[in-house]
Motif scaffolding. Structure first.
Motif, PDB file in Angstrom:
ATOM      1  N   TYR A 101      25.133  51.186 -17.598  1.00 19.11           N
ATOM      2  CA  TYR A 101      26.363  51.811 -17.142  1.00 19.11           C
ATOM      3  C   TYR A 101      26.378  51.843 -15.620  1.00 19.11           C
ATOM      4  O   TYR A 101      25.357  52.111 -14.995  1.00 19.11           O
ATOM      5  CB  TYR A 101      26.454  53.257 -17.649  1.00 19.11           C
ATOM      6  N   PHE A 102      27.554  51.610 -15.039  1.00 20.18           N
ATOM      7  CA  PHE A 102      27.746  51.708 -13.597  1.00 20.18           C
ATOM      8  C   PHE A 102      28.970  52.582 -13.353  1.00 20.18           C
ATOM      9  O   PHE A 102      30.077  52.215 -13.754  1.00 20.18           O
ATOM     10  CB  PHE A 102      27.978  50.319 -12.982  1.00 20.18           C
ATOM     11  N   ARG A 103      28.780  53.741 -12.724  1.00 22.31           N
ATOM     12  CA  ARG A 103      29.908  54.620 -12.451  1.00 22.31           C
ATOM     13  C   ARG A 103      30.696  54.030 -11.290  1.00 22.31           C
ATOM     14  O   ARG A 103      30.172  53.807 -10.216  1.00 22.31           O
ATOM     15  CB  ARG A 103      29.435  56.035 -12.123  1.00 22.31           C
ATOM     16  N   ILE A 104      31.967  53.779 -11.538  1.00 20.12           N
ATOM     17  CA  ILE A 104      32.840  53.190 -10.536  1.00 20.12           C
ATOM     18  C   ILE A 104      33.570  54.284  -9.762  1.00 20.12           C
ATOM     19  O   ILE A 104      33.647  54.248  -8.536  1.00 20.12           O
ATOM     20  CB  ILE A 104      33.862  52.230 -11.201  1.00 20.12           C
ATOM     21  N   PHE A 105      34.067  55.279 -10.491  1.00 20.48           N
ATOM     22  CA  PHE A 105      34.928  56.265  -9.841  1.00 20.48           C
ATOM     23  C   PHE A 105      35.086  57.476 -10.744  1.00 20.48           C
ATOM     24  O   PHE A 105      35.284  57.328 -11.948  1.00 20.48           O
ATOM     25  CB  PHE A 105      36.298  55.610  -9.615  1.00 20.48           C
ATOM     26  N   THR A 106      34.972  58.677 -10.184  1.00 18.62           N
ATOM     27  CA  THR A 106      35.245  59.912 -10.909  1.00 18.62           C
ATOM     28  C   THR A 106      36.106  60.791 -10.018  1.00 18.62           C
ATOM     29  O   THR A 106      35.753  61.032  -8.872  1.00 18.62           O
ATOM     30  CB  THR A 106      33.939  60.667 -11.255  1.00 18.62           C
ATOM     31  N   LYS A 107      37.218  61.256 -10.539  1.00 16.87           N
ATOM     32  CA  LYS A 107      38.117  62.078  -9.727  1.00 16.87           C
ATOM     33  C   LYS A 107      38.955  62.979 -10.600  1.00 16.87           C
ATOM     34  O   LYS A 107      39.443  62.565 -11.650  1.00 16.87           O
ATOM     35  CB  LYS A 107      39.046  61.171  -8.897  1.00 16.87           C
ATOM     36  N   LYS A 108      39.123  64.207 -10.172  1.00 17.20           N
ATOM     37  CA  LYS A 108      40.012  65.136 -10.864  1.00 17.20           C
ATOM     38  C   LYS A 108      41.443  64.788 -10.481  1.00 17.20           C
ATOM     39  O   LYS A 108      41.768  64.623  -9.314  1.00 17.20           O
ATOM     40  CB  LYS A 108      39.687  66.579 -10.458  1.00 17.20           C
ATOM     41  N   VAL A 109      42.289  64.644 -11.489  1.00 17.46           N
ATOM     42  CA  VAL A 109      43.696  64.335 -11.280  1.00 17.46           C
ATOM     43  C   VAL A 109      44.488  65.423 -11.992  1.00 17.46           C
ATOM     44  O   VAL A 109      44.432  65.523 -13.214  1.00 17.46           O
ATOM     45  CB  VAL A 109      44.065  62.943 -11.827  1.00 17.46           C
ATOM     46  N   ASN A 110      45.193  66.234 -11.216  1.00 17.55           N
ATOM     47  CA  ASN A 110      45.893  67.394 -11.743  1.00 17.55           C
ATOM     48  C   ASN A 110      44.908  68.247 -12.529  1.00 17.55           C
ATOM     49  O   ASN A 110      43.929  68.703 -11.980  1.00 17.55           O
ATOM     50  CB  ASN A 110      47.114  66.987 -12.573  1.00 17.55           C
ATOM     51  N   GLN A 111      45.107  68.435 -13.831  1.00 20.26           N
ATOM     52  CA  GLN A 111      44.216  69.279 -14.625  1.00 20.26           C
ATOM     53  C   GLN A 111      43.200  68.474 -15.429  1.00 20.26           C
ATOM     54  O   GLN A 111      42.479  69.026 -16.233  1.00 20.26           O
ATOM     55  CB  GLN A 111      45.045  70.169 -15.564  1.00 20.26           C
ATOM     56  N   SER A 112      43.145  67.159 -15.225  1.00 17.43           N
ATOM     57  CA  SER A 112      42.220  66.312 -15.967  1.00 17.43           C
ATOM     58  C   SER A 112      41.285  65.594 -15.004  1.00 17.43           C
ATOM     59  O   SER A 112      41.543  65.525 -13.814  1.00 17.43           O
ATOM     60  CB  SER A 112      42.991  65.263 -16.768  1.00 17.43           C
ATOM     61  N   THR A 113      40.216  65.051 -15.549  1.00 16.23           N
ATOM     62  CA  THR A 113      39.295  64.241 -14.757  1.00 16.23           C
ATOM     63  C   THR A 113      39.203  62.875 -15.396  1.00 16.23           C
ATOM     64  O   THR A 113      39.112  62.748 -16.612  1.00 16.23           O
ATOM     65  CB  THR A 113      37.899  64.890 -14.696  1.00 16.23           C
ATOM     66  N   ILE A 114      39.211  61.863 -14.553  1.00 17.01           N
ATOM     67  CA  ILE A 114      39.081  60.489 -14.997  1.00 17.01           C
ATOM     68  C   ILE A 114      37.749  59.969 -14.469  1.00 17.01           C
ATOM     69  O   ILE A 114      37.447  60.113 -13.296  1.00 17.01           O
ATOM     70  CB  ILE A 114      40.242  59.621 -14.469  1.00 17.01           C
ATOM     71  N   ASP A 115      36.952  59.387 -15.345  1.00 13.85           N
ATOM     72  CA  ASP A 115      35.667  58.805 -14.982  1.00 13.85           C
ATOM     73  C   ASP A 115      35.736  57.340 -15.377  1.00 13.85           C
ATOM     74  O   ASP A 115      35.923  57.016 -16.550  1.00 13.85           O
ATOM     75  CB  ASP A 115      34.545  59.534 -15.733  1.00 13.85           C
ATOM     76  N   ILE A 116      35.601  56.423 -14.402  1.00 18.84           N
ATOM     77  CA  ILE A 116      35.725  54.994 -14.651  1.00 18.84           C
ATOM     78  C   ILE A 116      34.343  54.366 -14.535  1.00 18.84           C
ATOM     79  O   ILE A 116      33.655  54.546 -13.536  1.00 18.84           O
ATOM     80  CB  ILE A 116      36.714  54.335 -13.675  1.00 18.84           C
ATOM     81  N   VAL A 117      33.955  53.630 -15.577  1.00 20.33           N
ATOM     82  CA  VAL A 117      32.592  53.117 -15.689  1.00 20.33           C
ATOM     83  C   VAL A 117      32.631  51.648 -16.096  1.00 20.33           C
ATOM     84  O   VAL A 117      33.506  51.228 -16.851  1.00 20.33           O
ATOM     85  CB  VAL A 117      31.832  53.940 -16.768  1.00 20.33           C
ATOM     86  N   LEU A 118      31.679  50.869 -15.595  1.00 20.66           N
ATOM     87  CA  LEU A 118      31.464  49.507 -16.062  1.00 20.66           C
ATOM     88  C   LEU A 118      30.254  49.550 -16.978  1.00 20.66           C
ATOM     89  O   LEU A 118      29.189  50.026 -16.583  1.00 20.66           O
ATOM     90  CB  LEU A 118      31.197  48.564 -14.879  1.00 20.66           C
ATOM     91  N   LEU A 119      30.397  49.079 -18.218  1.00 20.38           N
ATOM     92  CA  LEU A 119      29.305  49.041 -19.186  1.00 20.38           C
ATOM     93  C   LEU A 119      28.961  47.597 -19.481  1.00 20.38           C
ATOM     94  O   LEU A 119      29.835  46.798 -19.796  1.00 20.38           O
ATOM     95  CB  LEU A 119      29.706  49.764 -20.482  1.00 20.38           C
ATOM     96  N   GLU A 120      27.675  47.276 -19.350  1.00 24.64           N
ATOM     97  CA  GLU A 120      27.177  45.959 -19.710  1.00 24.64           C
ATOM     98  C   GLU A 120      26.237  46.127 -20.894  1.00 24.64           C
ATOM     99  O   GLU A 120      25.341  46.964 -20.855  1.00 24.64           O
ATOM    100  CB  GLU A 120      26.441  45.309 -18.541  1.00 24.64           C
TER     101      GLU A 120
END
Length: 190
Positions: A101-120
């Protein structure tokens, strides 16, 4: 507490444990919790209570002030964010050979959080079923993967995508000969 901070805490716990050459079982025994709980916390699959978090930090023999000192509770981010490939953070969500797993980006957006990951996923890699306390979006960049759920299997090929509730037990399997690369977006609810 923002999911960004949860991810920072998870990463820091795992990093300190590995620096001190301690196993999940070592920390579990010292903190009076299960090995599985430590693994889930380190992989951002569950949020510990304050008491459990304090017990784990003490089990790592780190002062609370030192542990929380460099965590970023408030990010100052502009409207455009760029994350370079060289800055992707490699991490382990659960002990399994061949899953990177490679974490690309994690950010709270309004009341939710988005975590973007690259999985190999390496050919022939295997692990047990997992669950995540988030909705999961998968986009297959390269290769083919068989997504196994308890009641069904879904074959996904390059360019295919899928959205599902990560609380359902699931397991992606690369049964082919080529590396599977997928973009994973976790949507954590507030």
């Amino acid at each position: 507490m923002e999911q960004e901070v949860i991810v920072q805490i998870s990463n820091k716990l795992k990093s300190i444990r590995k620096e001190k050459n301690l196993t999940l079982q070592d920390i579990a025994d010292r903190a009076g919790v299960t090995k599985g709980l430590i693994s889930q916390i380190e992989n951002s699959r569950t949020i510990p209570s304050l008491l459990v978090l304090i017990q784990i930090v003490k089990a790592l023999e780190v002062g609370l002030d030192d542990f929380f000192n460099d965590l970023s509770f408030y990010g100052k981010v502009g409207k455009i964010l760029v994350q370079r490939k060289a800055d992707y953070q490699k991490f382990e969500k659960e002990p399994a050979s061949g899953y990177e797993y490679f974490r690309i980006f994690t950010k709270k957006v309004n009341q939710s959080t988005i975590d973007i990951v690259l999985l190999e996923i390496q050919p022939g890699a295997s692990r047990d079923f997992v669950q995540t306390d988030a909705f999961e979006y998968k986009y297959i960049i390269a290769g083919s993967v068989r997504y196994v759920f308890r009641d069904q299997e879904i074959e996904l090929n390059e360019g295919d995508s899928m959205l599902f509730d990560g609380r359902m037990e699931h397991n992606p399997i690369n049964a082919g000969q080529d590396l599977v690369k997928m973009l994973v977006v976790y949507f954590f609810e507030a």
